[in-house]
Scaffold this motif. Structure first.
Motif, PDB file in Angstrom:
ATOM      1  N   LYS A 106       0.831  -1.217   0.000  1.00 13.25           N
ATOM      2  CA  LYS A 106       0.000   0.000   0.000  1.00 13.25           C
ATOM      3  C   LYS A 106       0.861   1.261   0.000  1.00 13.25           C
ATOM      4  O   LYS A 106       0.562   2.236  -0.699  1.00 13.25           O
ATOM      5  N   ILE A 107       1.925   1.227   0.791  1.00 11.64           N
ATOM      6  CA  ILE A 107       2.830   2.376   0.856  1.00 11.64           C
ATOM      7  C   ILE A 107       3.493   2.615  -0.497  1.00 11.64           C
ATOM      8  O   ILE A 107       3.586   3.759  -0.968  1.00 11.64           O
ATOM      9  N   ILE A 108       3.941   1.551  -1.139  1.00 11.15           N
ATOM     10  CA  ILE A 108       4.588   1.688  -2.447  1.00 11.15           C
ATOM     11  C   ILE A 108       3.608   2.241  -3.480  1.00 11.15           C
ATOM     12  O   ILE A 108       3.979   3.107  -4.292  1.00 11.15           O
ATOM     13  N   GLU A 109       2.373   1.790  -3.443  1.00 13.28           N
ATOM     14  CA  GLU A 109       1.360   2.324  -4.365  1.00 13.28           C
ATOM     15  C   GLU A 109       1.155   3.810  -4.146  1.00 13.28           C
ATOM     16  O   GLU A 109       1.013   4.584  -5.096  1.00 13.28           O
ATOM     17  N   ASN A 110       1.143   4.222  -2.886  1.00 14.04           N
ATOM     18  CA  ASN A 110       0.965   5.644  -2.579  1.00 14.04           C
ATOM     19  C   ASN A 110       2.199   6.463  -2.947  1.00 14.04           C
ATOM     20  O   ASN A 110       2.081   7.626  -3.349  1.00 14.04           O
ATOM     21  N   ILE A 111       3.378   5.870  -2.816  1.00  8.38           N
ATOM     22  CA  ILE A 111       4.603   6.556  -3.249  1.00  8.38           C
ATOM     23  C   ILE A 111       4.529   6.847  -4.743  1.00  8.38           C
ATOM     24  O   ILE A 111       4.843   7.952  -5.204  1.00  8.38           O
ATOM     25  N   LYS A 112       4.104   5.858  -5.507  1.00  5.37           N
ATOM     26  CA  LYS A 112       4.028   6.018  -6.966  1.00  5.37           C
ATOM     27  C   LYS A 112       2.972   7.046  -7.374  1.00  5.37           C
ATOM     28  O   LYS A 112       3.125   7.716  -8.396  1.00  5.37           O
ATOM     29  N   GLN A 185      -1.665  15.434   7.896  1.00  4.16           N
ATOM     30  CA  GLN A 185      -2.949  14.740   7.845  1.00  4.16           C
ATOM     31  C   GLN A 185      -4.106  15.723   7.727  1.00  4.16           C
ATOM     32  O   GLN A 185      -5.056  15.498   6.970  1.00  4.16           O
ATOM     33  N   GLU A 186      -4.042  16.811   8.460  1.00  4.63           N
ATOM     34  CA  GLU A 186      -5.094  17.830   8.393  1.00  4.63           C
ATOM     35  C   GLU A 186      -5.136  18.503   7.026  1.00  4.63           C
ATOM     36  O   GLU A 186      -6.183  18.988   6.594  1.00  4.63           O
ATOM     37  N   SER A 187      -3.986  18.505   6.312  1.00  3.18           N
ATOM     38  CA  SER A 187      -3.929  19.067   4.962  1.00  3.18           C
ATOM     39  C   SER A 187      -4.480  18.109   3.915  1.00  3.18           C
ATOM     40  O   SER A 187      -4.643  18.479   2.750  1.00  3.18           O
ATOM     41  N   GLY A 188      -4.726  16.861   4.336  1.00  5.84           N
ATOM     42  CA  GLY A 188      -5.258  15.862   3.416  1.00  5.84           C
ATOM     43  C   GLY A 188      -4.199  15.028   2.730  1.00  5.84           C
ATOM     44  O   GLY A 188      -4.519  14.188   1.875  1.00  5.84           O
ATOM     45  N   ALA A 189      -2.935  15.251   3.087  1.00  4.96           N
ATOM     46  CA  ALA A 189      -1.843  14.466   2.488  1.00  4.96           C
ATOM     47  C   ALA A 189      -1.788  13.072   3.116  1.00  4.96           C
ATOM     48  O   ALA A 189      -2.306  12.850   4.209  1.00  4.96           O
ATOM     49  N   CYS A 190      -1.145  12.149   2.410  1.00  3.49           N
ATOM     50  CA  CYS A 190      -0.952  10.798   2.936  1.00  3.49           C
ATOM     51  C   CYS A 190       0.237  10.807   3.896  1.00  3.49           C
ATOM     52  O   CYS A 190       1.306  11.301   3.556  1.00  3.49           O
ATOM     53  N   VAL A 191       0.023  10.271   5.096  1.00  9.25           N
ATOM     54  CA  VAL A 191       1.093  10.244   6.096  1.00  9.25           C
ATOM     55  C   VAL A 191       1.519   8.797   6.333  1.00  9.25           C
ATOM     56  O   VAL A 191       0.706   7.944   6.695  1.00  9.25           O
ATOM     57  N   ASP A 207      -1.615   7.452   8.297  1.00 11.53           N
ATOM     58  CA  ASP A 207      -2.524   6.669   7.449  1.00 11.53           C
ATOM     59  C   ASP A 207      -2.007   5.247   7.239  1.00 11.53           C
ATOM     60  O   ASP A 207      -2.770   4.295   7.241  1.00 11.53           O
ATOM     61  N   LEU A 208      -0.698   5.119   7.059  1.00  9.34           N
ATOM     62  CA  LEU A 208      -0.077   3.812   6.868  1.00  9.34           C
ATOM     63  C   LEU A 208       1.202   3.757   7.701  1.00  9.34           C
ATOM     64  O   LEU A 208       1.954   4.739   7.762  1.00  9.34           O
TER      65      LEU A 208
END
Length: 254
Positions: A106-112, A185-191, A207-208
């Motif tokens: 999941k982390i790798i997918e979000n990195i991409k 997180q409050e900005s909506g970015a993935c943490v 998040d992950l």
């Protein structure tokens, strides 16, 4: 004998594996001076065969065998080295066992998917973050390393939803990292957080996460200089998988 053999174990061993076990038992006094490569050479086998023979005897690899030997040794220096090696073995093995493979993917997918990645760290963990950042850059990711407390707090406040805050923290309690995770997180970015504490404050803003194992023994107690080996292991797993995936994609396109 350092390796106890019974009829059931002997039945499982090939002729070569049996000879390896015999060599180990017959050379217990010099075993502490030998590596797995040395044993393979002396028994006309390979390191993989030596490791397999040891495991068939109910011992979890060569390092555990060597630890069993050094723990009985009357020489304090040998015993202490055995303890130190075993500490690293426990830390590495436990960290690998703790890693969630699903979360890695999941982390790798979000990195991409991320348009930009901010890698945050403090103290000695900055060395882990710097290496991770460099390798992501070599994989053509848009990534920046942030170490200054004020800069990371300001930058994470203005993060976008398609960006990522990737945080390395040994204990997950560093104030500026926790605050930055909350901002992101409050900005909506993935943490994403990699740490060695499954009840860390930072995890509530994550998040992950990937949680490694940190040995309780600290070599230099006066300072916070615990080994970052568990975090390096997490970093390596992520990078190595991304490289493998990239190579497979290249092959498939040919």
């Amino acid at each position: 004998m350092i390796i106890n053999l019974n009829e059931n174990i002997i039945k499982k061993l090939t002729k070569t594996e049996y000879e390896i076990v015999k060599f180990i038992n017959n050379n217990q006094k010099i075993l502490q001076d030998l590596s797995i490569v040395d044993i393979a050479f002396e028994t006309f086998s390979s390191p993989a065969t030596v490791s397999r023979a040891i495991r068939k005897c109910g011992i979890n690899g060569f390092n555990e065998l060597r630890y069993k030997l050094t723990s009985k040794n009357e020489n304090n220096n040998v015993h202490n080295i055995g303890e130190i090696i075993n500490k690293s073995l426990i830390e590495a093995r436990s960290s690998i066992e703790n890693i969630s493979l699903t979360n890695v993917l999941k982390i790798i997918e979000n990195i991409k998917k991320s348009s930009r990645i901010y890698v945050l760290s403090r103290g000695l963990t900055e060395y882990v973050a710097d290496e991770f950042t460099l390798k992501l850059q070599l994989l053509n990711c848009n990534v920046v390393s942030l170490k200054d407390p004020n800069i990371m707090k300001i930058k994470t406040k203005g993060m976008k939803k398609n960006e990522m805050a990737f945080i390395f923290s040994l204990n997950g309690e560093t104030e500026e990292l926790v605050k930055s995770a909350k901002n992101a997180q409050e900005s909506g970015a993935c943490v994403v957080t990699c740490c060695c504490n499954n009840i860390a404050s930072i995890l509530q803003y994550t998040d992950l996460s990937l949680i490694a194992y940190k040995h309780s023994h600290i070599a230099i107690k006066e300072f916070e200089v615990s080994s970052r080996l568990p975090l390096y292991i997490i970093s390596r797993v992520i990078i190595d998988y991304m490289v493998l995936e990239s190579e497979n994609n290249y092959i498939n396109k040919k």
